[in-house]
Design an enzyme around this catalytic site. Structure first.
Site, PDB file in Angstrom:
ATOM      1  N   HIS A  92     -38.070  46.117 -22.357  1.00 41.42           N
ATOM      2  CA  HIS A  92     -38.267  44.676 -22.286  1.00 41.42           C
ATOM      3  C   HIS A  92     -39.523  44.327 -21.516  1.00 41.42           C
ATOM      4  O   HIS A  92     -39.659  44.702 -20.362  1.00 41.42           O
ATOM      5  CB  HIS A  92     -37.060  44.020 -21.619  1.00 41.42           C
ATOM      6  CG  HIS A  92     -36.981  42.571 -21.940  1.00 41.42           C
ATOM      7  ND1 HIS A  92     -37.793  41.649 -21.341  1.00 41.42           N
ATOM      8  CD2 HIS A  92     -36.218  41.889 -22.822  1.00 41.42           C
ATOM      9  CE1 HIS A  92     -37.508  40.452 -21.829  1.00 41.42           C
ATOM     10  NE2 HIS A  92     -36.560  40.571 -22.722  1.00 41.42           N
ATOM     11  N   LYS A 147     -40.085  30.386 -31.676  1.00 41.32           N
ATOM     12  CA  LYS A 147     -41.420  30.011 -31.185  1.00 41.32           C
ATOM     13  C   LYS A 147     -42.184  29.238 -32.271  1.00 41.32           C
ATOM     14  O   LYS A 147     -42.969  28.340 -31.978  1.00 41.32           O
ATOM     15  CB  LYS A 147     -42.177  31.274 -30.791  1.00 41.32           C
ATOM     16  CG  LYS A 147     -43.603  31.032 -30.316  1.00 41.32           C
ATOM     17  CD  LYS A 147     -44.175  32.292 -29.704  1.00 41.32           C
ATOM     18  CE  LYS A 147     -45.684  32.193 -29.594  1.00 41.32           C
ATOM     19  NZ  LYS A 147     -46.387  32.606 -30.791  1.00 41.32           N
TER      20      LYS A 147
END
Length: 879
Positions: free
Chosen positions: A138, A545
């Site tokens: 991550h 997004k």
């Protein structure tokens, strides 16, 4: 219920007290007094005391550079300790004694029994159960591994303290150990000095398997078996393998130039080394346990006559595993192996067959109790992890494959593949895929980028089938994107048909996904090689997004529904792979709720989902927590398949179509249409400073010179979370609901909230996000960091946020957010007292750094990084 939360509050209070003692010893009582003064002012400020708020601002603005770091660290570390106490709460005795979770496997089986679901249906569904968790590195996992180990130890101490029969001496010894661990954490640098390499990220993933999942998987299967026996009278077959793990660490090269073919090769070797190491520990324990002498004639005939027949078999495996470790030790050190490959363990069957023979013999000889102990656990680990520990996904961006093929076509005189129409591309690819002659010229020297793509395919060719789980194409848009990868794999010598998985990420690509897959299914060659099985990955981060949360989530739902219907029509077994993250803007929701909100029939072939960085730690980082998480996944999938959610009513679909269109327009009008948006975003958040934080191996941008569109979805969300506006998770959603209500659709929307899991989950997650936002803090960022000419934009967004909160409250008929989940509301309120000073300090630090960008103060930079990690801990999610 009250006792359960008072225990957690007591734990938080105790850990905070120990942290205070540590700070006093390390930094002196003056610093502790300053920190305590800030805490009290923050608490009073939260309660509406304007005088306290002004005093807090003044105190933080005047802290000297040398005191900034200990103050920032104090609040950051307290939030980490709060997270530990909360994580422990989910697995504590009080939690299980007081909350018999309706989401657990046993509660589900009890409900299925009460609803008279036939035993055969339950058995069949359990035997088809498949949960594949894909562990990914991550980019915003902010807690260092050395601190994670200390946090695990703190958790163990909390567990020991829960025993009621402790003597005073025992209790004091545990508390002393806690104090030691908190002191060790304080004296450890919480910020990495450099970014982790992909190889180090892979090690982190293997550590999660070793420290948690290795123990959790057999434990979870025992729970599942116990419930199956108790409610429906059947045992799980020994060979049943409902849990699988794959990894992107060392395989995901999308936008990460540091993941090379050689890195992938070495990660695969390391995985085999770690698997051999873990199985060797099991085998040594089995050698101690299996001292029994009685075996079946069949076992004796196969393995010979020995006084301790099982030990003889186990010792032979021990020798082979020891040789396996030596073999991979040499390869990892780039030495020629001293051990021959035929003397090591390379396949699951080499472990499974002799141990399963032991199991059957013990069962037949009346030693079921021994067979169903460590031996059964070991057999289940072989089925779940195997000799490769986890499978590896390969991921690369679609244009990299198209560019590689264009290089080939230009070299052999066929023109530029990149300029061809889609139909011409498909015709060429199918012709080459059907041809027996090689396409790649022997003397051809490709560019470095194309060479890397081909080298990766050659690493895949070196692996036996099943080691690489699939090849994922990010930003997939067309059928030729999928065929191109098949051709590159064929030309690189991959001797089997590896599953190639298109990842549909943007709003347009999600909407086109059914058409793309339909084109592929109509190609004879393609149908011939996929064996009527297809995996499709749904991208949550980039679609949110691109279009905002509301439009993206509806597009994801519709795409899944369309793909399920298409595959049913074509008799193809579809696996949907969910690329979701921990945050709302990346598809995050509590696992159980998220799964029950999927379209009907979309989970019938199991679940494949990414688990990322900090969510791996929160959900899978401790064995007991991992058992709980696996149980939530399993119960949700079984419930979705045995008690499916309703099909959306036509009226609901119409409303969702409208909400999606309106919310997308509102979102894009701001993010794309507002001329000042990018400069405002860069000034109002620590987006530019984030790139300096050594979080993950992958760069934060696909294109270092681009704007918001080039920024990866994860840093985009991370930046907005820091200034407490959390824009990507709500922009457009509440406003679209408000417009629908104003048009007279409130009754329909309330019906959707009550009876449609998909919609109620969206609204629930919106409420959660709203409860973590803070308009005053967001305004504080603007006033101190943003050009006054751009303030209008922040004011407009905050006004919209306030209206959106009122809209959601009008649907829930409550005065306060999270009224139905008071424990979460209390948790957020507790954290705010410690997160607020970090936010305010972050503003002050950003101001100091931006005032003197060419000559930054190292203490100020370090303190800023600490505030970023601290706010992430306070928000309980990062990107």
């Amino acid at each position: 219920m009250i006792q359960q939360y008072s225990t957690m509050r007591n734990n938080i209070s105790m850990l905070g007290r120990f942290l205070g003692e540590t700070i006093s010893d390390a930094q002196g009582s003056d610093i502790l007094e300053l920190i305590e003064n800030i805490r009290v002012l923050s608490r009073n400020s939260r309660h509406g005391d304007d005088q306290a708020r002004n005093a807090l601002l003044n105190t933080l603005a005047t802290i000297s550079n040398e005191n900034i770091i200990p103050v920032a660290r104090a609040f950051s570390q307290f939030l980490n300790l709060t997270n530990i106490a909360e994580q422990y709460q989910t697995i504590s005795r009080h939690h299980h004694d007081h909350v018999a979770s309706e989401r657990s496997i046993s509660a589900l089986f009890k409900r299925l029994k009460a609803q008279q679901v036939p035993k055969e249906n339950v058995m069949e569904t359990v035997q088809k159960l498949l949960i594949e968790l894909v562990l990914t590195a991550h980019p915003t996992e902010v807690t260092r591994r050395s601190l994670v180990h200390k946090h695990v130890e703190i958790n163990k101490c909390l567990s020991k303290l829960e025993h009621t029969d402790l003597t005073d001496a025992e209790r004091k010894a545990i508390e002393r150990r806690l104090l030691q661990l908190i002191a060790q954490a304080w004296h450890t640098n919480e910020i990495r000095t450099q970014r982790p390499t992909p190889f180090e990220e892979a090690k982190w993933g293997f550590a999660v398997i070793e420290n948690s999942l290795w123990q959790a998987v057999p434990e979870f299967l025992r729970h599942l078996n116990t419930s199956a026996v108790e409610y429906f009278g059947f045992h799980l077959p020994v060979e049943l393998n409902p849990i699988r793990f794959s990894s992107w660490m060392g395989g995901d090269r999308d936008g990460n130039p540091f993941v090379t073919a050689e890195v992938t090769r070495q990660v695969l070797r390391l995985a085999r080394w770690k698997a051999a190491d873990l199985f060797l520990t099991d085998i040594q324990a089995l050698s101690d346990e299996l001292s029994v002498v009685k075996c079946t004639p069949e076992f004796q005939a196969k393995y010979g006559s020995h006084v301790e027949p099982y030990r003889t078999v186990v010792k032979a495996l021990r020798s082979k595993l020891t040789a396996t470790l030596a073999y991979y030790d040499d390869l990892l050190a780039n030495r020629t192996p001293r051990v021959a490959e035929e003397d090591i363990i390379t396949q699951d069957a080499q472990l499974w067959e002799p141990l399963y023979d032991c199991y059957q013999s013990l069962q037949a000889c009346g030693m079921r109790i021994i067979a169903n102990g460590l031996l059964l656990d070991c057999l289940r680990r072989i089925r779940c992890f195997g000799v490769t520990l986890s499978r590896l996904d390969i991921r690369q961006e679609s244009t990299r494959h198209a560019e590689a093929i264009a290089e080939i076509t230009r070299y052999i005189g066929l023109g530029d593949y990149a300029q061809w129409s889609e139909s011409d591309k498909q015709a060429f690819l199918i012709k080459e895929l059907s041809s027996r002659r090689p396409l790649l010229p022997r003397e051809w020297q490709p560019s470095a980028a194309t060479q890397e793509v081909l080298d990766t395919c050659r690493v895949i060719a070196e692996q036996p089938e099943g080691v690489i789980s699939c090849y994922i194409i990010s930003m997939a848009k067309t059928a030729s994107d999928v065929l191109a990868v098949h051709l590159l794999l064929k030309e690189s010598g991959v001797p089997y048909h590896l599953p190639v998985v298109p990842l549909f990420e943007t709003l347009d690509d999600l909407r086109a996904s059914e058409q793309v897959m339909s084109e592929l299914f109509n190609i004879g060659w393609y149908r011939g090689v996929i064996n009527n099985k297809q995996m499709v990955m749904i991208g949550y981060s980039d679609s949110a997004k691109d279009a905002g949360m509301m439009a993206a989530s509806w597009a994801q739902y519709c795409a899944q529904e369309a793909l399920v219907n298409l595959c049913d029509k074509c008799n193809i077994e579809l696996t949907l792979f969910h690329g979701r993250g921990g945050t709302i803007g990346r598809g995050g929701a509590p696992a159980h709720a998220a799964l029950l909100s999927q379209p009907p029939r979309s989970l019938k072939n199991g679940l494949r989902v990414t688990e990322q960085g900090e969510m791996i730690r929160f959900k899978l980082g401790l064995p007991a927590v991992a058992v709980e998480s696996l149980g939530l996944y399993a119960s949700a999938i079984l419930e979705a398949n045995l008690l499916p959610p309703p099909e959306p009513k036509a009226q609901w679909r119409t409303v969702m179509d409208e909400l999606s269109t309106i919310s997308c327009q509102i979102y894009r009008d701001v993010v794309r249409g507002e001329k000042d948006f990018v400069p405002y975003f860069r000034a109002a958040t620590p987006e530019q400073e984030l790139s300096k934080l050594p979080l993950g191996s992958r760069p934060a941008k696909r294109n270092p010179n681009g704007g918001v569109e080039s920024l990866r979805a994860i840093p985009w969300i991370f930046a907005w979370m820091q200034n407490r506006l959390m824009l990507p998770a709500w922009l457009g959603a509440g406003a679209s609901l408000r417009q629908a209500i104003e048009k007279g659709q409130k009754t329909v929307i309330e019906d959707m909230c009550k009876t449609w899991p998909f919609f109620s989950t969206r609204i629930g997650m919106l409420e959660m996000v709203f409860s973590k936002t803070d308009t005053w803090l967001s305004e504080h960022y603007d006033q101190h960091l943003v050009d006054p000419a751009l303030w209008y934009l922040g004011e407009s967004l905050r006004e919209q946020l306030k209206q959106d909160i009122q809209t959601v409250l009008s649907l829930s008929h409550e005065d306060q957010l999270m009224s139905d989940l008071p424990w979460i509301a209390e948790s957020i309120a507790l954290r705010n007292v410690y997160t607020d000073p970090l936010n305010l300090l972050q503003v002050e630090l950003l101001r100091r750094l931006r005032r003197n960008p060419d000559n930054p103060n190292p203490d100020v930079e370090q303190a800023l990084m600490i505030t970023i990690t601290g706010v992430a801990a306070g928000m309980r999610n990062t990107g």
